[in-house]
Design an enzyme around this catalytic site. Structure first.
Site, PDB file in Angstrom:
ATOM      1  N   CYS A  19     -29.364  22.627 -23.722  1.00  0.00           N
ATOM      2  CA  CYS A  19     -29.472  21.207 -24.038  1.00  0.00           C
ATOM      3  C   CYS A  19     -28.280  20.725 -24.873  1.00  0.00           C
ATOM      4  CB  CYS A  19     -30.810  20.944 -24.725  1.00  0.00           C
ATOM      5  SG  CYS A  19     -31.274  19.221 -24.877  1.00  0.00           S
ATOM      6  N   HIS A  20     -28.500  20.351 -26.137  1.00  0.00           N
ATOM      7  CA  HIS A  20     -27.424  19.912 -27.027  1.00  0.00           C
ATOM      8  C   HIS A  20     -26.751  21.077 -27.757  1.00  0.00           C
ATOM      9  CE1 HIS A  20     -29.477  16.051 -26.486  1.00  0.00           C
ATOM     10  NE2 HIS A  20     -28.407  15.446 -26.989  1.00  0.00           N
ATOM     11  N   ALA A  21     -27.310  22.278 -27.670  1.00  0.00           N
ATOM     12  CA  ALA A  21     -26.769  23.434 -28.407  1.00  0.00           C
ATOM     13  C   ALA A  21     -25.330  23.793 -28.046  1.00  0.00           C
ATOM     14  CB  ALA A  21     -27.677  24.648 -28.239  1.00  0.00           C
TER      15      ALA A  21
END
Length: 181
Positions: A108-110
């Site tokens: 995801c945003h990681a």
């Protein structure tokens, strides 16, 4: 030989992106350790509100490097990686796993943490759509697929990808342990 995965997260992690891969790893016989900025518990974000808390097993101050761990798991959520990417110790830990050639799984945003650690140049990766420009600007080849694997990096887009993401990480951990047996 015990297989161990370190999970780096802080308040605001996407609940499903920590809890489900953690459970999948443990069901595969892989030990997990949650590391965070502070001891106690960290609170997840569940879709559109605060979710459940997770016990922190150790703090970044207590972890000096990647020794003793087979892989690093970076759950997403918008808040979690944004806080971690400005923490020098968190970024240094990501770099340490990369320099050791150990798998780093980011969903995801990681992948923001991968950008901050400067380890995506020339790598094929995926992420949540709003992170893709940052990845491209950091020199990555960005694809839209449920899992992208390139070298030691494993990336996925969103919670729907968790089964494939978990399977890819479990396979890499098992391969790595067999190679080093």
């Amino acid at each position: 030989m015990t297989k161990r995965v370190l999970i780096l997260a802080t308040d605001g992690f996407e609940q499903s992106e920590l809890m489900k891969p953690k459970a999948n790893l443990e069901n595969a016989g892989i030990e997990t350790t949650v590391v965070s900025l502070e001891s106690g518990e960290i609170k997840g974000w569940d879709k559109d509100d605060w979710g459940d808390s997770v016990k922190v097993d150790t703090t970044l101050d207590e972890i000096s490097n990647c020794e003793g761990y087979d892989a690093l798991l970076l759950p997403g959520g918008q808040i979690n990686p944004d806080v971690l990417r400005i923490n020098e110790r968190a970024v240094a830990l990501v770099k340490d796993f990369d320099m050791a050639g150990k798998p780093i799984a980011a969903i995801c945003h990681a992948p923001w943490l991968l950008v901050e650690a400067d380890i995506v140049k020339g790598k094929t990766v995926t992420s949540w759509p709003s992170v893709r420009t940052d990845l491209k600007n950091a020199g990555a080849n960005v694809v839209d697929s449920e899992v992208a694997q390139d070298g030691n990096l494993i990336t996925s887009r969103n919670p729907d990808d968790i089964p494939a993401f978990s399977d890819a990480l479990i396979a890499r951990v098992q391969e790595r342990v067999e190679e080093n047996a």
